[in-house]
Design a protein around this motif. Structure first.
Motif, PDB file in Angstrom:
ATOM      1  N   MET A   1       0.769  -1.286   0.207  1.00  0.00           N
ATOM      2  CA  MET A   1      -0.095  -0.047   0.039  1.00  0.00           C
ATOM      3  C   MET A   1       0.845   1.157  -0.005  1.00  0.00           C
ATOM      4  O   MET A   1       0.410   2.180  -0.573  1.00  0.00           O
ATOM      5  N   ALA A   2       1.861   1.167   0.724  1.00  0.00           N
ATOM      6  CA  ALA A   2       2.968   2.487   0.606  1.00  0.00           C
ATOM      7  C   ALA A   2       3.254   2.908  -0.661  1.00  0.00           C
ATOM      8  O   ALA A   2       3.402   3.822  -1.065  1.00  0.00           O
ATOM      9  N   ARG A   3       3.713   1.726  -1.569  1.00  0.00           N
ATOM     10  CA  ARG A   3       3.968   2.041  -2.915  1.00  0.00           C
ATOM     11  C   ARG A   3       2.713   2.661  -3.618  1.00  0.00           C
ATOM     12  O   ARG A   3       3.185   3.719  -4.615  1.00  0.00           O
ATOM     13  N   ARG A   4       1.598   2.161  -3.540  1.00  0.00           N
ATOM     14  CA  ARG A   4       0.488   2.890  -4.364  1.00  0.00           C
ATOM     15  C   ARG A   4       0.463   4.146  -3.732  1.00  0.00           C
ATOM     16  O   ARG A   4       0.170   5.092  -4.669  1.00  0.00           O
ATOM     17  N   VAL A   5       0.524   4.567  -2.414  1.00  0.00           N
ATOM     18  CA  VAL A   5       0.466   5.981  -1.944  1.00  0.00           C
ATOM     19  C   VAL A   5       1.671   6.866  -2.599  1.00  0.00           C
ATOM     20  O   VAL A   5       1.434   7.816  -3.070  1.00  0.00           O
ATOM     21  N   GLN A   6       2.767   6.258  -2.405  1.00  0.00           N
ATOM     22  CA  GLN A   6       3.929   7.057  -3.068  1.00  0.00           C
ATOM     23  C   GLN A   6       3.786   7.194  -4.555  1.00  0.00           C
ATOM     24  O   GLN A   6       4.011   8.237  -4.961  1.00  0.00           O
ATOM     25  N   LYS A   7       3.294   6.176  -5.418  1.00  0.00           N
ATOM     26  CA  LYS A   7       2.814   6.559  -6.725  1.00  0.00           C
ATOM     27  C   LYS A   7       1.887   7.620  -7.152  1.00  0.00           C
ATOM     28  O   LYS A   7       1.952   8.505  -7.790  1.00  0.00           O
ATOM     29  N   GLY A   8       0.815   7.566  -6.108  1.00  0.00           N
ATOM     30  CA  GLY A   8      -0.220   8.528  -6.026  1.00  0.00           C
ATOM     31  C   GLY A   8       0.278   9.793  -5.844  1.00  0.00           C
ATOM     32  O   GLY A   8       0.141  10.969  -6.443  1.00  0.00           O
ATOM     33  N   ILE A   9       1.393  10.025  -4.760  1.00  0.00           N
ATOM     34  CA  ILE A   9       1.904  11.328  -4.498  1.00  0.00           C
ATOM     35  C   ILE A   9       2.829  11.935  -5.669  1.00  0.00           C
ATOM     36  O   ILE A   9       2.882  12.936  -6.026  1.00  0.00           O
ATOM     37  N   ASN A  10       3.536  10.893  -6.113  1.00  0.00           N
ATOM     38  CA  ASN A  10       4.536  11.146  -7.315  1.00  0.00           C
ATOM     39  C   ASN A  10       3.704  11.828  -8.518  1.00  0.00           C
ATOM     40  O   ASN A  10       4.226  12.942  -9.132  1.00  0.00           O
TER      41      ASN A  10
END
Length: 125
Positions: A1-10
Motif C-alpha cells: 500500500m505504501a508504494r501505491r500511495v507513493q505513486k499517487g503522491i508522485n
C-alpha cells in the motif's frame, strides 16, 4: 500500500509541476506581449517619422533620375536618354539624334550622380 500511495503522491507532484510550468509560460508570454506593446507605444512616432523620411528620400531619388539629363554639366543630349529604372537607371544612345552611323551606348547609374549635377556615366560600351 505504501508504494501505491507513493505513486499517487508522485503523480500528483508531476501534475502540479506541469500545471505550474504552464502557468509560468503563460505569464511570461503575457508579460512579453505587454512589454512589446509598451515599446511600440513609446517608439511609434519615431518609427513613423523614419518611414516618412525613407519614403521621401526614395521619391526624391526617383524624381532626380528623371531630371538628371536636363541638369547643367550633363554632357549627353537629353533626347538621347531613356529611363529604365532597373537594373540601371538610364541608358543613353549617344549621337542617336545626330543621324550618325555609329551610336555609342552609355549606361548611367544614379549613385554616380550628385545632387548638384552629373558626374558622368559609370560605364560605356
Amino acid at each position: 500500500m505504501a508504494r501505491r500511495v507513493q505513486k499517487g503522491i508522485n503523480r500528483w507532484c508531476d501534475e502540479e509541476r506541469q500545471a505550474l510550468e504552464t502557468q509560468l509560460r503563460e505569464l511570461a508570454a503575457a508579460d512579453a506581449r505587454v512589454q512589446i506593446e509598451r515599446w511600440k507605444q513609446l517608439h511609434e512616432q519615431e518609427i513613423r517619422l523614419d518611414a516618412i523620411q525613407r519614403s521621401s528620400a526614395v521619391t526624391r531619388g526617383k524624381v532626380t533620375e528623371h531630371i538628371v539629363p536636363y541638369l547643367p554639366g550633363f554632357d549627353l543630349d537629353p533626347k538621347d536618354i531613356r529611363f529604365l529604372g532597373t537594373p540601371i537607371d538610364l541608358i543613353a544612345f549617344k549621337s542617336l539624334n545626330a543621324s550618325v552611323e555609329e551610336v555609342e551606348i552609355v549606361f548611367i547609374e544614379n549613385r554616380r550622380i550628385s545632387p548638384l549635377g552629373a558626374k558622368g556615366p559609370s560605364r560605356k560600351l
